[in-house]
Design a protein around this motif. Structure first.
Motif, mmCIF file in Angstrom:
data_model
loop_
_atom_site.group_PDB
_atom_site.id
_atom_site.type_symbol
_atom_site.label_atom_id
_atom_site.label_comp_id
_atom_site.label_asym_id
_atom_site.label_seq_id
_atom_site.Cartn_x
_atom_site.Cartn_y
_atom_site.Cartn_z
ATOM 1 N N PRO A 58 63.030 93.166 12.197
ATOM 2 C CA PRO A 58 61.999 92.269 12.718
ATOM 3 C C PRO A 58 60.708 93.031 13.004
ATOM 4 C CG PRO A 58 63.661 92.711 14.389
ATOM 5 C CD PRO A 58 64.146 93.332 13.114
ATOM 6 N N LYS A 61 56.035 90.451 17.734
ATOM 7 C CA LYS A 61 56.453 90.183 19.111
ATOM 8 C C LYS A 61 57.972 90.244 19.259
ATOM 9 C CE LYS A 61 55.598 88.920 23.377
ATOM 10 N NZ LYS A 61 54.936 89.781 24.328
ATOM 11 N N ILE A 62 58.726 89.710 18.312
ATOM 12 C CA ILE A 62 60.193 89.732 18.440
ATOM 13 C C ILE A 62 60.709 91.168 18.416
ATOM 14 C CG2 ILE A 62 60.711 89.389 15.981
ATOM 15 C CD1 ILE A 62 62.650 87.830 18.897
#
Length: 92
Positions: A58, A61-62
């Motif tokens: 990922p 932000k994640i």
């Protein structure tokens, strides 16, 4: 149900057409059934593993939240796997 609908004489003009062509040109029950088939196919293609097997961690932000809460993506995967294996359920 889509195949059943397409086998009716009044829907013979859809024979040989792609699913996308049927969706774009139909209405009512044929449209609804064709759209459901497309949605089903799309859903399962999205659930497929990374076909090239290249790392796909990922980002954004994640990724930041995973780093903050688990330390790393690898640690997140280990915790997620442990939680899944320790959960009794039907698999759905």
């Amino acid at each position: 149900k889509l195949n059943e609908l397409l086998s009716r004489p009044e829907n013979a003009h859809w024979k040989g057409k792609s699913l996308e062509q049927i969706i774009q040109g139909s209405t009512g029950a044929v449209y609804n059934q064709a759209s459901q088939v497309w949605n089903h196919n799309f859903y399962w293609k999205c659930m497929a593993p990374n076909p090239s097997s290249t790392p796909n961690p990922p980002t954004g932000k994640i990724a930041e939240l995973i780093e903050r809460d688990f330390g790393s993506f690898e640690e997140f995967k280990a915790a997620f796997t442990a939680a899944c294996l320790g959960h009794f359920g039907s698999g759905w």
